[in-house]
Design an enzyme around this catalytic site. Sequence first.
Site, PDB file in Angstrom:
ATOM      1  N   HIS A  32       0.857  -1.184   0.000  1.00 11.85           N
ATOM      2  CA  HIS A  32       0.000   0.000   0.000  1.00 11.85           C
ATOM      3  C   HIS A  32       0.897   1.240   0.000  1.00 11.85           C
ATOM      4  O   HIS A  32       1.700   1.430   0.909  1.00 11.85           O
ATOM      5  CB  HIS A  32      -0.917   0.007   1.226  1.00 11.85           C
ATOM      6  CG  HIS A  32      -1.913  -1.119   1.223  1.00 11.85           C
ATOM      7  ND1 HIS A  32      -2.286  -1.797   2.368  1.00 11.85           N
ATOM      8  CD2 HIS A  32      -2.612  -1.677   0.209  1.00 11.85           C
ATOM      9  CE1 HIS A  32      -3.177  -2.723   2.048  1.00 11.85           C
ATOM     10  NE2 HIS A  32      -3.392  -2.672   0.751  1.00 11.85           N
ATOM     11  N   GLU A  91       1.791  -5.179  11.292  1.00  9.48           N
ATOM     12  CA  GLU A  91       1.371  -3.781  11.305  1.00  9.48           C
ATOM     13  C   GLU A  91       2.213  -3.044  12.359  1.00  9.48           C
ATOM     14  O   GLU A  91       2.165  -3.366  13.539  1.00  9.48           O
ATOM     15  CB  GLU A  91      -0.118  -3.673  11.653  1.00  9.48           C
ATOM     16  CG  GLU A  91      -1.049  -4.374  10.672  1.00  9.48           C
ATOM     17  CD  GLU A  91      -1.458  -3.477   9.510  1.00  9.48           C
ATOM     18  OE1 GLU A  91      -1.021  -2.294   9.490  1.00  9.48           O
ATOM     19  OE2 GLU A  91      -2.205  -3.949   8.638  1.00  9.48           O
ATOM     20  N   ASN A 108      -3.577  -5.750  -2.145  1.00 14.40           N
ATOM     21  CA  ASN A 108      -3.766  -6.776  -1.132  1.00 14.40           C
ATOM     22  C   ASN A 108      -5.185  -7.332  -1.139  1.00 14.40           C
ATOM     23  O   ASN A 108      -5.616  -8.000  -0.196  1.00 14.40           O
ATOM     24  CB  ASN A 108      -3.430  -6.243   0.261  1.00 14.40           C
ATOM     25  CG  ASN A 108      -2.968  -7.339   1.205  1.00 14.40           C
ATOM     26  OD1 ASN A 108      -2.340  -8.309   0.781  1.00 14.40           O
ATOM     27  ND2 ASN A 108      -3.267  -7.192   2.487  1.00 14.40           N
ATOM     28  N   ASP A 117       0.474   4.295   0.612  1.00  9.91           N
ATOM     29  CA  ASP A 117       0.342   5.321   1.652  1.00  9.91           C
ATOM     30  C   ASP A 117       0.760   4.807   3.028  1.00  9.91           C
ATOM     31  O   ASP A 117       0.629   5.523   4.019  1.00  9.91           O
ATOM     32  CB  ASP A 117      -1.106   5.834   1.711  1.00  9.91           C
ATOM     33  CG  ASP A 117      -2.111   4.735   2.043  1.00  9.91           C
ATOM     34  OD1 ASP A 117      -1.763   3.542   1.906  1.00  9.91           O
ATOM     35  OD2 ASP A 117      -3.240   5.064   2.431  1.00  9.91           O
ATOM     36  N   GLU A 118       1.264   3.573   3.102  1.00  5.95           N
ATOM     37  CA  GLU A 118       1.705   3.010   4.382  1.00  5.95           C
ATOM     38  C   GLU A 118       3.228   3.020   4.412  1.00  5.95           C
ATOM     39  O   GLU A 118       3.888   2.109   3.919  1.00  5.95           O
ATOM     40  CB  GLU A 118       1.140   1.599   4.563  1.00  5.95           C
ATOM     41  CG  GLU A 118      -0.386   1.588   4.655  1.00  5.95           C
ATOM     42  CD  GLU A 118      -0.956   0.185   4.861  1.00  5.95           C
ATOM     43  OE1 GLU A 118      -0.160  -0.760   5.068  1.00  5.95           O
ATOM     44  OE2 GLU A 118      -2.184   0.045   4.805  1.00  5.95           O
TER      45      GLU A 118
END
Length: 693
Positions: free
Chosen positions: A138, A325, A199, A140-141
């Site tokens: 992703h 995470e 994902n 933006d992560e």
Amino acid sequence: MPRWIYLIALAATLSAQEPVRILPTAGLAAPPAIPGLVDVRPDPQGGYLAQATVDARSLLHRIGFQVDVITAARDYEATSYADLAAEIAQLQADHATICRLYSIGDSLNGLPLWVLRITDHPDIEEDEPEVKLVGGIHGDERSGVEMAMRYAIQLLESYGSDPVQTALIDHTDIHILPLMNPDGWEALRRGNDNNVDMNRNFPSPFMPLNHLPEQEVQHIVNWTLGRHFALSGGLHSGAIGVIYPWGHFHDHTDTDAMFPETDLVRTISLEYTLTNPNMLARTGGQPWGGSWDRGVINGAAWFKINGEMADWNYRYAGCLETTIEFTQSKTPNAFGMDQAWTENETSLKTYMAGIQRGIHGTVRCATTEAPLNASILIWSQDATAQQITLETGWNVVALPAVPADRGFDVIFPNATCAWEYDPIRQSFRAAAELTPGRAAWVHNTVAETIEITGLALPGFSLGLGSGWNLAGVTTAAAMRSSGVRLPIVSLDRSGVQATMLDTAESPLVEPVAGDGQWLFANFATSVPIGPDQINPPLATRSDAENGLGDFHRVALPGRYLVTAVDQTQPTVVDVSEALRTSQSALSAEVDLPYAPTTRWEVIVPEGIQANGLAKRVQIPFRLTTAAQAETTWRINGGAWQRQALRHQSGDRWQVTVPGLQAADSVEYYHQIVRRGAVLARHPATGVHTQVVQ
């Protein structure tokens, strides 16, 4: 509240926050909740970490706390794709003896997906387990990308100085892809340039039949299937904790237990969070949803999705992957990244070192030592004790458990002999030891009850010959093969009382463990024996392409049953040179199928080796051929003759035709046969013809 504290607190909300470490002094515990002090959490090194404004720090000082500003370790926030790619390239240049840089393909906008390969001999394929980290699926992560980079940096810089990290590099093939979605990274967007959440895009049985993966996803698929990764980590941000598969929609009654290797993957996940206080404290409901257990949760229990990378890795590549995470904020600042690295450095090291424990080995041909492509089936086995009651005289028995020593005289000390039925010769033969899955006649001198302690058998396939077979019942039986003629005759242990069993196609019977069972097969086939498993562990693969035939599977300490099943497709191709009176050999390139081989009691040890890595077990499988290559020929239209091909080297086999004379006409064909059945033939029809020169 005194007026001076109120005024400072009011001003604290107007200034910028910076990362700090707070150390209580005598008589003080945790820092109080005051304006300008946020994100307070325990510091693994003691005290607390937080974000605090200048005025909040001043207030804490006045109350009696020691407050230190934390300086950022890396200039992270301004990193563009070009900067990141340059940094990755520089890492390889600075550590060229243990690191290689390669791309698995380009993004939709043509940006390479760079991978760092870190191992002691990066240009050589070695018998080492492969592990990977993938960040930035992703765009933006940011935390996942940064943690991948920091892990790579510390790993490379620790080589030669940190004994454990050095041993890991020396004995592991490590691949780190910091950024999978460079287009999303550049646009600070979750999806790729097509704005697709990748994902949710991996192949899955629950996807539409016409589903086409995104370009970057296909690169990951090709890369993973081209390697033999046993462990993987998908690196994310937006929550704090570790998520394990499955994540897809399903109707299993127990979401947490439905994954085939729940115990293993939960252990791996909890080992990660146990050295991460911020994750370990996450039990129960969290701001990002779900009910967590010490920072760990099943993917589908958090929220259900299809097309997840972790699910695909296990289902299609046999690679165990969790999702990690790192931060609740998807784009923390540089100081937040420092805090995340402080919390996760030890956990990541532990996670990656976990690739070393488990079951490792090679699969080769017993005759030629050539590496083989095989599926490796691994079941966790627990010791079990089962009783069998014997009468004086003859008894039909089967092993309800697999003892360490399967000799009939060891299992039955009062037995005089044991006989098994040979379905190929359709006759009985003396048996020195009992075969799991098959029954035997055992002659006992006394009536007694015997307790057999050994490994519990999982479900497996029992090969049947054409005609009658004497099968053994382990814990249950479900005979569902169309090649089995019904009704089935079940014998009790006296071998006298016969019962005609259910003739329904499925399920048929659930006999008592230790029984014998006569089965009549219309042709050679196989039937499942033992308990059905809704989610059996998926196979791993041995790698013949690298010239080693090695395989690696992460496993916890304990007992296992391990079976190597050859994946060779039987083929034979004529490569004969021109026949001459001085050269009368016919040649063929042959790939023979191999018989499955099982190790019934494989023990993965506990503990750590002297180099700091986990102990593991090595299995050198050597498979024997389950078929024969032969050549049939005739000279000048005479009688056909047949002879087995002899192995020369590699895949080259040869047979010599005697008595050739100039101008003789030789007709011939090659074939692979097993139990009278032809598995492959060359040519497919007709014959080759040569005239002797």
